[in-house]
Write a protein that holds these residues in place. Structure first.
Motif, mmCIF file in Angstrom:
data_model
loop_
_atom_site.group_PDB
_atom_site.id
_atom_site.type_symbol
_atom_site.label_atom_id
_atom_site.label_comp_id
_atom_site.label_asym_id
_atom_site.label_seq_id
_atom_site.Cartn_x
_atom_site.Cartn_y
_atom_site.Cartn_z
ATOM 1 N N TYR A 74 0.930 -1.228 0.190
ATOM 2 C CA TYR A 74 -0.073 -0.110 0.144
ATOM 3 C C TYR A 74 0.867 1.253 -0.048
ATOM 4 O O TYR A 74 1.837 1.427 0.665
ATOM 5 C CB TYR A 74 -0.795 0.161 1.252
ATOM 6 C CG TYR A 74 -2.019 -1.025 1.316
ATOM 7 C CD1 TYR A 74 -3.130 -0.873 0.663
ATOM 8 C CD2 TYR A 74 -1.564 -2.329 1.925
ATOM 9 C CE1 TYR A 74 -4.093 -1.984 0.747
ATOM 10 C CE2 TYR A 74 -2.645 -3.124 2.149
ATOM 11 C CZ TYR A 74 -4.002 -3.139 1.400
ATOM 12 O OH TYR A 74 -4.561 -3.965 1.419
ATOM 13 N N MET A 76 0.870 5.069 1.505
ATOM 14 C CA MET A 76 0.088 5.519 2.523
ATOM 15 C C MET A 76 0.425 6.963 2.884
ATOM 16 O O MET A 76 1.704 7.392 2.268
ATOM 17 C CB MET A 76 0.160 4.989 3.821
ATOM 18 C CG MET A 76 -0.097 3.351 3.577
ATOM 19 S SD MET A 76 -1.903 3.089 3.440
ATOM 20 C CE MET A 76 -2.511 3.281 4.838
ATOM 21 N N CYS A 180 -5.055 5.745 2.428
ATOM 22 C CA CYS A 180 -4.538 5.015 1.485
ATOM 23 C C CYS A 180 -4.448 5.821 0.195
ATOM 24 O O CYS A 180 -5.673 6.574 -0.300
ATOM 25 C CB CYS A 180 -5.041 3.671 1.091
ATOM 26 S SG CYS A 180 -4.660 2.830 -0.032
#
Length: 203
Positions: A74, A76, A180
């Motif tokens: 991910y 972030m 995110c």
């Protein structure tokens, strides 16, 4: 365009929207493109941002190298919703994968990446991995980001297998309040992959 008395609208040609349509349950296509020999394939904050909190993602790819895993991380950012973010370093990813047909699993709750698929992926003719999942809570600072769904994989022995998967950030106390702003897909071993990706915002 014909608008009937009952409120129904008939469009005889192709409808082109200057702004995405709105309404309960709408899926808005944001991305539909081919992937060509990518080492890392990033879907960034051009597509995953404050506009939608959930996204539907379809990822169908074939690795250039045989017998590898499909991996995910991910992007972030800590406190600024408009930032592009960066991949979190350290063992903060969680993943669980389970075969639909047998007791075959892959899982880890403290990993530097997430694995998608319960077996490694083959790259011979007709082999590869296909997934469809929902990316959730990208703007919710009270819940962890997660990506869950189902997939099919053709393994190195040519067997076509179905599986369920879940990935997410694994440390609520540290990353529960993060936004995110994208995801990264890549193959284990650093090889490339080709295929197609589609992304939809869930309205």
């Amino acid at each position: 365009i014909t608008i009937a008395d009952n409120g129904n609208t008939t469009i005889g040609g192709t409808a082109t929207f200057s702004n995405p349509p709105t309404g309960a349950g709408s899926l808005i296509k944001l991305l539909d493109t081919n992937i060509s020999s990518a080492t890392n394939y990033d879907i960034n904050n051009t597509y995953i941002n404050s506009t939608y909190d959930s996204y539907k993602l379809i990822y169908n790819v074939r690795p250039a190298t045989d017998n590898v895993e499909l991996l995910m991380q991910y992007f972030m950012t800590t406190n600024a919703s408009g930032d592009a973010g960066s991949v979190i370093s350290g063992n903060h990813h969680s993943y669980q994968n389970s075969s639909f047909a047998s007791n075959v699993y892959k899982n880890n709750n403290t990993s530097s990446y997430a694995v998608i698929g319960h077996v490694n992926v083959g790259n011979a003719t007709g082999e590869g991995i296909n997934i469809v999942g929902t990316l959730m809570n990208v703007n919710d600072t009270t819940m962890l980001v997660s990506f869950s769904g189902t997939g099919s994989v053709v393994a190195t022995n040519g067997a076509h297998q179905g599986f369920g998967f879940h990935t997410g950030m694994a440390t609520p106390a540290t990353y529960g309040a993060y936004y995110c702003r994208g995801v990264r897909f890549y193959m284990g071993g650093g090889g490339t992959h080709t295929g197609r990706v589609k992304l939809f915002g869930i309205n």
